[in-house]
Design an enzyme around this catalytic site. Structure first.
Site, PDB file in Angstrom:
ATOM      1  N   ASN A   6       6.019  13.013  -0.259  1.00  0.00           N
ATOM      2  CA  ASN A   6       4.734  12.426  -0.894  1.00  0.00           C
ATOM      3  C   ASN A   6       3.939  11.750  -0.201  1.00  0.00           C
ATOM      4  O   ASN A   6       4.099  10.574   0.582  1.00  0.00           O
ATOM      5  CB  ASN A   6       5.648  11.029  -2.098  1.00  0.00           C
ATOM      6  CG  ASN A   6       4.435  10.654  -2.869  1.00  0.00           C
ATOM      7  OD1 ASN A   6       3.505  11.018  -2.786  1.00  0.00           O
ATOM      8  ND2 ASN A   6       4.908   9.536  -3.445  1.00  0.00           N
ATOM      9  N   TRP A   7       2.744  12.469   0.134  1.00  0.00           N
ATOM     10  CA  TRP A   7       1.863  11.893   1.168  1.00  0.00           C
ATOM     11  C   TRP A   7       0.789  10.801   0.489  1.00  0.00           C
ATOM     12  O   TRP A   7       0.080  10.376   1.028  1.00  0.00           O
ATOM     13  CB  TRP A   7       0.896  13.106   1.433  1.00  0.00           C
ATOM     14  CG  TRP A   7       1.641  14.143   2.413  1.00  0.00           C
ATOM     15  CD1 TRP A   7       2.713  13.529   3.091  1.00  0.00           C
ATOM     16  CD2 TRP A   7       1.141  15.225   3.026  1.00  0.00           C
ATOM     17  NE1 TRP A   7       2.897  14.752   3.761  1.00  0.00           N
ATOM     18  CE2 TRP A   7       2.181  15.583   3.952  1.00  0.00           C
ATOM     19  CE3 TRP A   7       0.164  16.006   2.779  1.00  0.00           C
ATOM     20  CZ2 TRP A   7       1.967  16.910   4.554  1.00  0.00           C
ATOM     21  CZ3 TRP A   7      -0.138  17.189   3.153  1.00  0.00           C
ATOM     22  CH2 TRP A   7       0.811  17.901   4.157  1.00  0.00           C
ATOM     23  N   LYS A   8       1.241  10.466  -0.878  1.00  0.00           N
ATOM     24  CA  LYS A   8       0.236   9.339  -1.380  1.00  0.00           C
ATOM     25  C   LYS A   8      -1.236   9.402  -1.070  1.00  0.00           C
ATOM     26  O   LYS A   8      -1.572  10.898  -1.250  1.00  0.00           O
ATOM     27  CB  LYS A   8       0.625   8.178  -1.222  1.00  0.00           C
ATOM     28  CG  LYS A   8       2.353   8.109  -1.353  1.00  0.00           C
ATOM     29  CD  LYS A   8       3.024   6.618  -0.906  1.00  0.00           C
ATOM     30  CE  LYS A   8       4.268   6.698  -1.112  1.00  0.00           C
ATOM     31  NZ  LYS A   8       5.164   5.367  -1.317  1.00  0.00           N
ATOM     32  N   HIS A  93       5.921   7.967 -10.851  1.00  0.00           N
ATOM     33  CA  HIS A  93       6.255   7.484  -9.465  1.00  0.00           C
ATOM     34  C   HIS A  93       5.798   5.898  -9.615  1.00  0.00           C
ATOM     35  O   HIS A  93       4.999   5.549 -10.399  1.00  0.00           O
ATOM     36  CB  HIS A  93       5.349   8.002  -8.236  1.00  0.00           C
ATOM     37  CG  HIS A  93       5.678   7.454  -7.036  1.00  0.00           C
ATOM     38  ND1 HIS A  93       5.210   6.071  -6.622  1.00  0.00           N
ATOM     39  CD2 HIS A  93       6.282   7.761  -6.189  1.00  0.00           C
ATOM     40  CE1 HIS A  93       5.487   6.104  -5.616  1.00  0.00           C
ATOM     41  NE2 HIS A  93       6.557   6.802  -5.102  1.00  0.00           N
ATOM     42  N   GLU A  95       4.148   3.613  -8.105  1.00  0.00           N
ATOM     43  CA  GLU A  95       3.050   3.137  -7.889  1.00  0.00           C
ATOM     44  C   GLU A  95       2.148   3.547  -9.233  1.00  0.00           C
ATOM     45  O   GLU A  95       1.389   2.892  -9.644  1.00  0.00           O
ATOM     46  CB  GLU A  95       2.418   3.909  -6.653  1.00  0.00           C
ATOM     47  CG  GLU A  95       2.908   3.105  -5.447  1.00  0.00           C
ATOM     48  CD  GLU A  95       3.308   3.965  -4.345  1.00  0.00           C
ATOM     49  OE1 GLU A  95       2.522   4.919  -4.149  1.00  0.00           O
ATOM     50  OE2 GLU A  95       4.235   3.599  -3.501  1.00  0.00           O
ATOM     51  N   GLU A 165      14.407   6.082  -7.230  1.00  0.00           N
ATOM     52  CA  GLU A 165      13.329   5.417  -6.174  1.00  0.00           C
ATOM     53  C   GLU A 165      13.420   3.859  -6.526  1.00  0.00           C
ATOM     54  O   GLU A 165      12.440   3.296  -7.494  1.00  0.00           O
ATOM     55  CB  GLU A 165      12.029   6.043  -6.011  1.00  0.00           C
ATOM     56  CG  GLU A 165      11.912   7.255  -5.683  1.00  0.00           C
ATOM     57  CD  GLU A 165      10.739   7.488  -5.106  1.00  0.00           C
ATOM     58  OE1 GLU A 165      10.748   7.999  -3.865  1.00  0.00           O
ATOM     59  OE2 GLU A 165       9.670   7.290  -5.593  1.00  0.00           O
ATOM     60  N   GLY A 171       8.433   1.697   0.786  1.00  0.00           N
ATOM     61  CA  GLY A 171       7.645   1.492   1.898  1.00  0.00           C
ATOM     62  C   GLY A 171       7.788   0.161   2.322  1.00  0.00           C
ATOM     63  O   GLY A 171       7.098  -0.596   2.985  1.00  0.00           O
ATOM     64  N   SER A 208      12.098   4.352   1.565  1.00  0.00           N
ATOM     65  CA  SER A 208      12.226   4.222   3.002  1.00  0.00           C
ATOM     66  C   SER A 208      13.429   5.203   3.723  1.00  0.00           C
ATOM     67  O   SER A 208      14.132   4.780   4.651  1.00  0.00           O
ATOM     68  CB  SER A 208      12.784   2.743   3.250  1.00  0.00           C
ATOM     69  OG  SER A 208      11.588   1.715   2.874  1.00  0.00           O
ATOM     70  N   GLY A 229       8.107   9.075   1.646  1.00  0.00           N
ATOM     71  CA  GLY A 229       6.492   8.941   1.802  1.00  0.00           C
ATOM     72  C   GLY A 229       6.076   8.616   3.235  1.00  0.00           C
ATOM     73  O   GLY A 229       5.977   9.560   3.838  1.00  0.00           O
ATOM     74  N   GLY A 230       6.467   7.723   3.938  1.00  0.00           N
ATOM     75  CA  GLY A 230       5.911   7.288   5.140  1.00  0.00           C
ATOM     76  C   GLY A 230       6.451   8.116   6.307  1.00  0.00           C
ATOM     77  O   GLY A 230       5.757   8.672   7.133  1.00  0.00           O
TER      78      GLY A 230
HETATM   79  P1  PGA Z   1       8.312   5.700   1.366  1.00  0.00           P
HETATM   80  O1  PGA Z   1       8.001   6.201  -0.138  1.00  0.00           O
HETATM   81  O2  PGA Z   1       9.399   6.781   1.798  1.00  0.00           O
HETATM   82  O3  PGA Z   1       7.335   5.244   2.174  1.00  0.00           O
HETATM   83  O4  PGA Z   1       9.278   4.298   1.072  1.00  0.00           O
HETATM   84  C1  PGA Z   1       8.793   6.837  -1.084  1.00  0.00           C
HETATM   85  C2  PGA Z   1       8.254   7.185  -2.013  1.00  0.00           C
HETATM   86  O5  PGA Z   1       7.046   6.367  -2.716  1.00  0.00           O
HETATM   87  O6  PGA Z   1       8.022   8.343  -2.825  1.00  0.00           O
END
Ligand code: PGA
Length: 257
Positions: A6-8, A93, A95, A165, A171, A208, A229-230
């Site tokens: 997930n590149w956001k 998601h 967010e 999640e 994050g 994470s 994500g990260g």
């Molecule tokens: P993260 O994000 O790996 O940076 O914690 C995961 C996500 O939001 O899908």
């Protein structure tokens, strides 16, 4: 095994093409392992083109709107996502829920639109820290799952994937322990069975995930993949996550379509 990036709000078209080139030098396709990239909408077509030679890669959008077309500034329909090369979409998601105020009714409409329009939905659920500390984790994920899927025919959900999640793990560098994640995955599996959803529907863990914890998490048979994500933004780091997932033994459900 599904490994989803997930590149956001990162990675424009040029960065996407550079990433894809390096990624293909680092990671060979492997049977039973599907990689999914969720770039920002403006980079979906670049990603679909850059990964066109990789049968193991799918491209997705991070969000989708349920109306088919019209005056909905900023929104992406299922048909537009597909026209750009996406075959998958994230839905709900954290967010989207917490930053943009997306409701459970919204997630329901999005699941229906995605399934009817031929985009595989990755439905995200998860509790906040306050909810976990109040002992509400199971109630929260159950309510999110039921609200999103209520009344949807099981036959329409054959391609559904769910991502657990926990909001407090996203994050933050603080992942759920494999035991805690596996427990919630078992709860979700039971809830999904009650809704008639096929047992092979994958349940991913996200929050994470990194090269240091991916193997332990993915070694659990309840965990069918990861949403990352990260640690998916740098091809070298992402390749390490994938190598750790491979070392975990590829346990879990098949990756599906
Ligand atoms: P993260 O994000 O790996 O940076 O914690 C995961 C996500 O939001 O899908």
């Amino acid at each position: 095994m599904i490994l989803a990036a997930n590149w956001k709000m990162h990675m424009g078209p040029d960065e996407t093409r550079r990433f894809a080139k390096r990624f293909s030098e680092l990671v060979d396709p492997k049977p039973d392992r599907q990689i999914v990239f969720f770039p920002p909408a403006v980079s979906v077509e670049a990603a679909a083109t850059a990964f066109a030679g990789r049968p193991d890669v799918r491209i997705g959008v991070q969000d989708v709107y349920w109306e088919p077309k019209g005056a909905f500034t900023g929104a992406t329909s299922v048909a537009l996502a597909r026209a750009a090369g996406a075959t998958v979409t994230l839905i709900g998601h954290s967010e989207r829920r917490h930053v943009f105020g997306e409701t459970v009714e919204d997630t329901h409409q999005k699941v229906v639109a995605a399934c009817e329009g031929g985009l595989r939905p990755f439905l995200c659920v998860g509790e906040t820290l306050a909810q976990r500390e109040a002992g509400e984790t199971e109630a929260v994920v159950s309510a999110q799952l039921h609200a999103a899927l209520r009344g949807v025919r099981a036959s329409l959900l054959v391609d559904l994937a769910v991502a657990y999640e926990p909001v407090w793990a996203i994050g933050t560098g603080r992942n759920a322990t494999p035991d805690d994640a596996a427990h919630v995955h078992r709860v979700l599996r039971g809830l999904m069975a009650g809704l008639g959803i096929v047992e092979s529907a994958p349940i991913l863990y996200g929050g994470s995930v990194n090269p240091g914890n991916a193997r332990q998490l993915l070694a659990r048979p309840e965990i069918d993949g990861a949403l990352v994500g990260g640690a998916s933004l740098d091809p070298e780091v992402w390749a390490k996550v994938i190598a750790e997932a491979d070392a975990a033994g590829g346990a879990g459900a098949p990756s599906g379509a």
